[in-house]
Scaffold this active site. Structure first.
Site, PDB file in Angstrom:
ATOM      1  N   THR A   1     -32.419  24.384  94.409  1.00 49.82           N
ATOM      2  CA  THR A   1     -31.774  25.004  95.218  1.00 49.82           C
ATOM      3  C   THR A   1     -31.557  24.131  96.618  1.00 49.82           C
ATOM      4  O   THR A   1     -32.498  23.779  97.135  1.00 49.82           O
ATOM      5  CB  THR A   1     -32.279  26.589  95.484  1.00 49.82           C
ATOM      6  OG1 THR A   1     -31.412  26.939  96.342  1.00 49.82           O
ATOM      7  CG2 THR A   1     -33.508  26.715  95.868  1.00 49.82           C
TER       8      THR A   1
ATOM      9  N   GLU B   1     -34.583  31.423  93.501  1.00 55.99           N
ATOM     10  CA  GLU B   1     -35.970  31.696  93.481  1.00 55.99           C
ATOM     11  C   GLU B   1     -36.334  32.950  92.844  1.00 55.99           C
ATOM     12  O   GLU B   1     -37.562  33.002  92.618  1.00 55.99           O
ATOM     13  CB  GLU B   1     -36.498  31.935  95.071  1.00 55.99           C
ATOM     14  CG  GLU B   1     -36.701  30.642  95.629  1.00 55.99           C
ATOM     15  CD  GLU B   1     -35.252  30.159  96.463  1.00 55.99           C
ATOM     16  OE1 GLU B   1     -34.231  30.710  95.848  1.00 55.99           O
ATOM     17  OE2 GLU B   1     -35.373  29.378  97.387  1.00 55.99           O
TER      18      GLU B   1
ATOM     19  N   LYS C   1     -22.460  29.210 102.477  1.00 51.16           N
ATOM     20  CA  LYS C   1     -22.131  29.619 100.975  1.00 51.16           C
ATOM     21  C   LYS C   1     -20.677  29.347 100.983  1.00 51.16           C
ATOM     22  O   LYS C   1     -20.199  30.352 101.145  1.00 51.16           O
ATOM     23  CB  LYS C   1     -22.975  30.337 100.617  1.00 51.16           C
ATOM     24  CG  LYS C   1     -23.095  30.449  99.008  1.00 51.16           C
ATOM     25  CD  LYS C   1     -24.300  31.566  98.496  1.00 51.16           C
ATOM     26  CE  LYS C   1     -24.715  30.768  97.214  1.00 51.16           C
ATOM     27  NZ  LYS C   1     -25.390  31.710  96.562  1.00 51.16           N
TER      28      LYS C   1
ATOM     29  N   TRP D   1     -24.124  26.037  98.092  1.00 50.87           N
ATOM     30  CA  TRP D   1     -24.625  25.935  99.358  1.00 50.87           C
ATOM     31  C   TRP D   1     -24.252  24.643  99.976  1.00 50.87           C
ATOM     32  O   TRP D   1     -24.166  23.705  99.314  1.00 50.87           O
ATOM     33  CB  TRP D   1     -26.119  25.769  99.269  1.00 50.87           C
ATOM     34  CG  TRP D   1     -26.792  27.040  98.971  1.00 50.87           C
ATOM     35  CD1 TRP D   1     -27.515  27.263  97.777  1.00 50.87           C
ATOM     36  CD2 TRP D   1     -26.657  28.411  99.875  1.00 50.87           C
ATOM     37  NE1 TRP D   1     -28.201  28.402  97.786  1.00 50.87           N
ATOM     38  CE2 TRP D   1     -27.673  29.215  98.811  1.00 50.87           C
ATOM     39  CE3 TRP D   1     -26.163  28.546 100.881  1.00 50.87           C
ATOM     40  CZ2 TRP D   1     -27.703  30.527  99.439  1.00 50.87           C
ATOM     41  CZ3 TRP D   1     -26.460  30.076 101.242  1.00 50.87           C
ATOM     42  CH2 TRP D   1     -27.303  30.949 100.657  1.00 50.87           C
TER      43      TRP D   1
HETATM   44  P1  AMP Z   1     -28.688  31.186  95.132  1.00 46.93           P
HETATM   45  O1  AMP Z   1     -30.220  30.803  95.290  1.00 46.93           O
HETATM   46  O2  AMP Z   1     -27.767  29.854  95.421  1.00 46.93           O
HETATM   47  O3  AMP Z   1     -28.407  31.945  94.075  1.00 46.93           O
HETATM   48  O4  AMP Z   1     -28.360  31.840  96.672  1.00 46.93           O
HETATM   49  C1  AMP Z   1     -28.886  33.068  96.968  1.00 46.93           C
HETATM   50  C2  AMP Z   1     -28.527  33.597  98.182  1.00 46.93           C
HETATM   51  O5  AMP Z   1     -27.015  33.823  97.958  1.00 46.93           O
HETATM   52  C3  AMP Z   1     -29.262  34.852  98.393  1.00 46.93           C
HETATM   53  O6  AMP Z   1     -30.263  34.673  99.160  1.00 46.93           O
HETATM   54  C4  AMP Z   1     -27.916  35.541  99.383  1.00 46.93           C
HETATM   55  O7  AMP Z   1     -27.950  35.088 100.936  1.00 46.93           O
HETATM   56  C5  AMP Z   1     -26.803  34.997  98.735  1.00 46.93           C
HETATM   57  N1  AMP Z   1     -26.179  36.084  97.822  1.00 46.93           N
HETATM   58  C6  AMP Z   1     -26.288  36.062  96.465  1.00 46.93           C
HETATM   59  N2  AMP Z   1     -25.674  37.213  95.980  1.00 46.93           N
HETATM   60  C7  AMP Z   1     -25.324  38.025  96.896  1.00 46.93           C
HETATM   61  C8  AMP Z   1     -24.597  39.046  96.980  1.00 46.93           C
HETATM   62  N3  AMP Z   1     -24.208  39.847  95.853  1.00 46.93           N
HETATM   63  N4  AMP Z   1     -23.975  39.324  98.298  1.00 46.93           N
HETATM   64  C9  AMP Z   1     -24.459  38.596  99.244  1.00 46.93           C
HETATM   65  N5  AMP Z   1     -24.971  37.616  99.478  1.00 46.93           N
HETATM   66  C10 AMP Z   1     -25.439  37.191  98.281  1.00 46.93           C
END
Ligand code: AMP
Length: 547
Positions: free
Chosen positions: A186, A331, A444, A449
Site C-alpha cells: 500500500t 492493513e 486518493k 493512492w
Molecule cells: P486502501 O488501503 O487503499 O484501501 O485505503 C484505505 C483508506 O481509504 C482509508 O484509510 C480511508 O482513508 C480511505 N477510505 C476507504 N474507504 C473509505 C470510505 N468508504 N469513505 C472514505 N474514505 C475511505
C-alpha cells in the site's frame, strides 16, 4: 482446562476444497483479456489450482516464498490465489497502475521468485524484466497463441503449458494457520510503499465476517462481480468469500467501462458487485444515457473512498439497488465497517435513513474501533466529536512486511496494541462511524493512492522551486486530484507548464498534478515542517481546471 474440540487450522485451501465438493457445478465466468467470455466451474478451478500448485513446486518455489502476479480479475488469477497460498507460498498481487520503477522496487522488496502476468502487461514486462533482482520465472497467463515470437524476457513461460504439464493430483499441505498467505503493498502512508502480509487465519476469518447478513450478506444464491481489482486488497476478500459460500463469480477482466460492466451484469445475472465510487460513476453514466435498469442486481458495495450522497440516492431510489457503503484499509484485509441499518431503524423517515446510510457504517464483529484525541484519550461516541480512528482485530495488521523494528501500533494503558488508521472520524451513539478528515498526507484519486511526498520531492528538484507542497483538491470524477503549491526561489522564473513538464517520465502519467499554484510563502510549523493542514484549509474550495 482446554476445550476438547479439534484443532484444525484455518487454511485457504479448505475454502477451495469446500467449494469444489459442495458447489462443484457453480460457474466462474470471466471476460478474458483475449476478448472472449470464458466459463467453467468450481470443480475446474479446483483441478487447475492443484495443477498450478504442482507447477509452482516444479519451478522450485519453496514454502513462504513470494509469487508475484500482475493481472486483472479473471479465473487464472483466482487459480493462482489458491495454488500459491494453498501450497504454502505467498501470493503477491502487484498493482499494474504504478510506475514501472515502483513496481520493480516493490517486487524486489517482496523478494518475488516469479511474476505471472496477463498478456496486457507483456510490454511492461519486456521493458522491466532485466531489472528484477529476485525474479527467476516470468509466466504469461495465457495459451501458446499469446506467446511472443521474440522476446527479451528471460525464462518466459506459458501458463497453459505449465498447467498441461502438471498432474491434477495434489494434496494441499496442512500447516500453522498463522503462516503467511498473501502480500499486498500500500502507498497509503508516507515514504516507500509498505507490504501488508496476510495470514491464512486472518484471511479465512475475514471471509467468515464478510459474508454475514449485516456485512456483505453473501450466499450460494448470489452471483458476485468484483470490479475492485484482485490487486487491491485481494478484491476486498471476495475470491475467498465466494468459495466459502459457493456463489457464482463473474470476473470483468480489463474492461471496466460502464457498458462492458452493464452487459456482464445483465448477461450473467449478477446480484452483487463491489468497487470504488469512480467505477460506479462510469456505470451510472451508461445506464442514465441509455435509460437502462438493473434486472438482477440487488446491492453493491461501495468503498475505498467516500460514496457521494448523490450516488447513494441514485442507486437506491432510481435503480432499487441497495448501497453497502463500506470502509476499510489494505492493513485491515480490508473490511472494517459496513453501513447497514440496525434493528429499530426500519421506521426512520427516508431522510433520516439517508443520513445514516451516508456514513461509513458500523464495525463488523472482529473489528474493534475507537476515536482518540491528540493525547490518545478516548473520545465519546456522540456523533459530533471527531478524533483519530484506531482499530484492532484478528485481520488487522500488526507490523509491516520487511520493516523490522518499526513501531506501527499504539499501545494503550492496558498494553493493547491499536493500529492508527490515519483517518479522522466521529462515531454516533449507535456505533455508525463517519470519516471527517485524514491525518495521513496522501491523495486518493479514483480509489488509487498518489504519494504527495513523491510529487513534492520531484518538484523540489526543479531549479526554480524553493519549496513545494502537494495537497488533495476535490474533484467531481476522481474524488481527489493533486494540486501542487509552489514557492519559487527569489528571482527565479518558471511557468506552470515548466513545472509540470519536469514530471515527465518520473511518475505514472495519472499522478501528474492537475494544477500548479504559485504562492509567496508556504506556512511552516515550529519544527520547520510544512503545515499542510493550513494549506488544505486555504485551498478547500479550490476549483481545479479539470473539475
Ligand atoms: P486502501 O488501503 O487503499 O484501501 O485505503 C484505505 C483508506 O481509504 C482509508 O484509510 C480511508 O482513508 C480511505 N477510505 C476507504 N474507504 C473509505 C470510505 N468508504 N469513505 C472514505 N474514505 C475511505
Amino acid at each position: 482446562m482446554l476445550g476438547q474440540m479439534m484443532n484444525q487450522p484455518l487454511l485457504i485451501s479448505s475454502l477451495l476444497t469446500h467449494a469444489e465438493r459442495h458447489h462443484g457445478t457453480r460457474e466462474i465466468v470471466s471476460r478474458r483479456v483475449e476478448g472472449d467470455i470464458h466459463r467453467y466451474t468450481y470443480r475446474d478451478l479446483g483441478r487447475r489450482a492443484r495443477q498450478m500448485a504442482n507447477a509452482l513446486e516444479s519451478l522450485g518455489i519453496a514454502t513462504t516464498q513470494r509469487v508475484g502476479t500482475l493481472a486483472w480479475n479473471g479465473y487464472r488469477h483466482m487459480e493462482l490465489y489458491y495454488a500459491a497460498s494453498g501450497a504454502g507460498m505467498v501470493l503477491h498481487t502487484l498493482n499494474p497502475r504504478l510506475h514501472p520503477d515502483q513496481l520493480v522496487w516493490i517486487a524486489d522488496n517482496a523478494g518475488d521468485q516469479a511474476i505471472f502476468f496477463d498478456a496486457t502487461f507483456l510490454p511492461l514486462i519486456e521493458a522491466t524484466a532485466a531489472r528484477y533482482a529476485t525474479v527467476k520465472h516470468f509466466v504469461l497467463m495465457g495459451d501458446r497463441s499469446l506467446m511472443p515470437a521474440e522476446t527479451r524476457i528471460p525464462n518466459l513461460r506459458c501458463y497453459e503449458d505449465l498447467i498441461d504439464q502438471s498432474p491434477d493430483h495434489y494434496d494441499w499441505p496442512q500447516f500453522d494457520e498463522n503462516q503467511a498467505s498473501s502480500l499486498c503493498y500500500t502507498s497509503g502512508t508516507t515514504g516507500n510503499p509498505k507490504g501488508v502480509l496476510y495470514s491464512h487465519r486472518s484471511t479465512v476469518l475475514h471471509a467468515y465476517a464478510s459474508i454475514a447478513p449485516d456485512a456483505l450478506n453473501l450466499s450460494s444464491r448470489d452471483a458476485i462481480l468484483p470490479v475492485v481489482p484482485m490487486f487491491h486488497v485481494n478484491a476486498w476478500g471476495l475470491p475467498y468469500a465466494a468459495c466459502m459460500v459457493g456463489a457464482k463469480v463473474v470476473f470483468p477482466g480489463a474492461a471496466m467501462d460502464g457498458k462492458s460492466l452493464y452487459d456482464l451484469f445483465e448477461d450473467e445475472g449478477v446480484t452483487v458487485s463491489a468497487g470504488v465510487p469512480t467505477v460506479w460513476q462510469g456505470l451510472l453514466g451508461h445506464t442514465e444515457a441509455n435509460s437502462l435498469k438493473f434486472s438482477t442486481m440487488t446491492r453493491t458495495v461501495i468503498g475505498g473512498s467516500a460514496c457521494p450522497p448523490a450516488m447513494l440516492k441514485m442507486f437506491e431510489d432510481h435503480y432499487g439497488v441497495q448501497v453497502l457503503h463500506a470502509w476499510g484499509m489494505t492493513e485491515m484485509s480490508p473490511l472494517g465497517t459496513v453501513c447497514t441499518l440496525k434493528g429499530g431503524q426500519e421506521d426512520l423517515s427516508p431522510a433520516e435513513k439517508f443520513a445514516v446510510q451516508s456514513k461509513q457504517g458500523r464495525a463488523i464483529f472482529g473489528v474493534d474501533m475507537k476515536i482518540v484525541d491528540a493525547d490518545g484519550k478516548e473520545l465519546p461516541w456522540d456523533g459530533k466529536t471527531s478524533g483519530e480512528l484506531l482499530v484492532r482485530g484478528p485481520w488487522i495488521l500488526d507490523s509491516y512486511f520487511n520493516r523490522h523494528g518499526e513501531d506501527t501500533l499504539r499501545f494503550d494503558a492496558a498494553g493493547l496494541g491499536w493500529f492508527p488508521t490515519g483517518d479522522v472520524s466521529a462515531i454516533d451513539p449507535d456505533g455508525f462511524m463517519q470519516i471527517t478528515d485524514r491525518t495521513k498526507d496522501v491523495i486518493k484519486s479514483g480509489g488509487e493512492w498518489i504519494s504527495s511526498i513523491d510529487l513534492e520531492n520531484i518538484a523540489m528538484g526543479h531549479p526554480a522551486v524553493a519549496m513545494a507542497a502537494c495537497i488533495a483538491a476535490k474533484h467531481p470524477k476522481w474524488d481527489e486530484r493533486p494540486l501542487l503549491i509552489v514557492m519559487k526561489k527569489p528571482g527565479a522564473e518558471a511557468s506552470k507548464e515548466d513545472i509540470l513538464a519536469f514530471f515527465d517520465g518520473k511518475i505514472a502519467k495519472w499522478w501528474l498534478p492537475d494544477d500548479v499554484v504559485f504562492v509567496d510563502a508556504i506556512p511552516l510549523g515550529a519544527t520547520g515542517k510544512m503545515q499542510k493542514n493550513k494549506l488544505r484549509e486555504e485551498f478547500k474550495d479550490y476549483v481545479l481546471p479539470t473539475a
